[in-house]
Motif scaffolding. Structure first.
Motif, short mmCIF file in Angstrom:
data_model
loop_
_atom_site.label_atom_id
_atom_site.label_comp_id
_atom_site.label_asym_id
_atom_site.label_seq_id
_atom_site.Cartn_x
_atom_site.Cartn_y
_atom_site.Cartn_z
N ASP A 175 0.84 -1.19 0.00
CA ASP A 175 0.00 0.00 0.00
C ASP A 175 0.89 1.25 0.00
N MET A 176 1.71 1.35 -1.05
CA MET A 176 2.65 2.46 -1.16
C MET A 176 2.17 3.54 -2.13
N LYS A 177 1.17 3.22 -2.94
CA LYS A 177 0.69 4.11 -4.00
C LYS A 177 1.88 4.54 -4.88
N LEU A 178 2.10 5.84 -5.05
CA LEU A 178 3.18 6.31 -5.92
C LEU A 178 4.42 6.77 -5.15
N LYS A 217 -14.86 -4.74 -8.85
CA LYS A 217 -15.19 -3.39 -8.38
C LYS A 217 -14.06 -2.46 -8.76
N GLY A 218 -14.39 -1.28 -9.27
CA GLY A 218 -13.38 -0.30 -9.63
C GLY A 218 -13.25 -0.13 -11.13
N PHE A 240 -7.42 2.28 -6.15
CA PHE A 240 -6.43 3.34 -6.29
C PHE A 240 -7.18 4.65 -6.54
N GLN A 241 -6.84 5.69 -5.79
CA GLN A 241 -7.54 6.99 -5.85
C GLN A 241 -9.05 6.82 -5.66
N ASP A 242 -9.44 5.84 -4.88
CA ASP A 242 -10.85 5.55 -4.54
C ASP A 242 -11.72 5.27 -5.77
N ARG A 243 -11.11 4.97 -6.92
CA ARG A 243 -11.89 4.77 -8.14
C ARG A 243 -11.42 3.62 -9.00
N TYR A 244 -10.12 3.33 -9.01
CA TYR A 244 -9.57 2.42 -10.02
C TYR A 244 -9.09 1.08 -9.46
N ALA A 245 -9.51 0.01 -10.12
CA ALA A 245 -9.01 -1.32 -9.80
C ALA A 245 -7.74 -1.60 -10.60
N LEU A 246 -7.64 -0.98 -11.79
CA LEU A 246 -6.46 -1.12 -12.63
C LEU A 246 -6.00 0.27 -13.05
N ALA A 247 -4.78 0.63 -12.66
CA ALA A 247 -4.21 1.92 -13.05
C ALA A 247 -2.84 1.68 -13.66
N VAL A 248 -2.68 2.13 -14.90
CA VAL A 248 -1.42 1.99 -15.63
C VAL A 248 -1.01 3.41 -16.02
N VAL A 249 -0.06 3.97 -15.27
CA VAL A 249 0.19 5.40 -15.36
C VAL A 249 1.68 5.73 -15.43
N GLY A 250 2.05 6.57 -16.41
CA GLY A 250 3.39 7.13 -16.46
C GLY A 250 4.51 6.12 -16.65
N ASN A 251 4.30 5.14 -17.52
CA ASN A 251 5.32 4.12 -17.73
C ASN A 251 6.15 4.44 -18.97
N ALA A 252 7.07 5.36 -18.80
CA ALA A 252 7.97 5.74 -19.89
C ALA A 252 9.30 6.10 -19.27
N VAL A 281 -5.89 -10.74 -7.70
CA VAL A 281 -5.49 -9.65 -6.82
C VAL A 281 -6.74 -9.19 -6.07
N GLN A 282 -6.67 -9.20 -4.75
CA GLN A 282 -7.83 -8.82 -3.93
C GLN A 282 -8.12 -7.32 -4.03
N GLY A 283 -7.09 -6.49 -4.00
CA GLY A 283 -7.25 -5.04 -4.04
C GLY A 283 -7.17 -4.51 -5.46
N TYR A 284 -6.25 -3.56 -5.69
CA TYR A 284 -6.08 -2.98 -7.02
C TYR A 284 -4.72 -3.35 -7.60
N VAL A 285 -4.59 -3.13 -8.92
CA VAL A 285 -3.31 -3.31 -9.60
C VAL A 285 -2.85 -1.93 -10.07
#
Length: 182
Positions: A6-9, A117-118, A84-96, A56-60
């Protein structure tokens, strides 16, 4: 079964040992209790340690990585007990990667069939292909109150193979014939 994070970003306190920590956490794991957070992986990271994860029980969260691919082909279900951000079950962000390092090129989650859910957020992945070809409404559970939360950005710096040629339905997780969405 293994424990998620649960580290987020947050940047890892020890970037040098971050990869080893993730590898140790998820090697041989099939069910992640909590969140699967794959962040700050270097371009040369071998992600084979992720190949057994089915649930995955939570989010990816896949964010701020330079690695070009992740071995998540066994992932079948994201439950979204945490979002993630109370909305997303799958977040794929800033991978460059900086300085022209490629970054994430394909999702490759060819067995992902359910997000209970999400929503889904995919943005700022200039090398990523095929995310817009996935029929996300097929994956988001019909009773998922976040079904409308699908943000899939397609701005990219490379030209991608034609998904229609690879898969008859025109729905691709990756560049191989085995990567068609089913």
């Amino acid at each position: 079964v293994c424990t998620g994070t649960d580290m987020k970003l947050l940047r890892p306190s020890s970037p040098e040992s971050h990869y080893e920590t993730l590898r140790h956490l998820y090697q041989g794991c099939q069910v992640v209790q909590g969140n699967l957070e794959l962040t700050y992986l270097p371009a040369n990271a071998d992600t084979a340690f992720l190949k057994d994860i089915k649930e995955v029980q939570g989010y990816v969260l896949i964010a701020e990585n330079q690695v070009s691919g992740l071995e998540l082909q066994s992932l079948r279900i994201i439950r979204g007990t945490q979002l993630f951000q109370d909305r997303y079950a799958l977040a794929v962000v800033g991978n460059a990667g900086p300085d022209g390092a490629p970054g994430l090129r394909q999702l490759g989650m060819r067995h992902l069939t359910e997000i209970l859910k999400g929503g889904v957020c995919i943005e700022r992945n200039p090398e990523l292909c095929f995310q817009e070809t996935i029929l996300w409404s097929d994956i988001l559970h019909q009773h998922n109150e976040f079904r409308g939360e699908i943000q899939v950005e397609t701005t990219r710096t490379r030209s991608c193979p034609d998904c229609q040629v690879l898969c008859a339905e025109g729905r691709c997780w990756g560049e191989g014939k085995q990567d068609c969405q089913t």
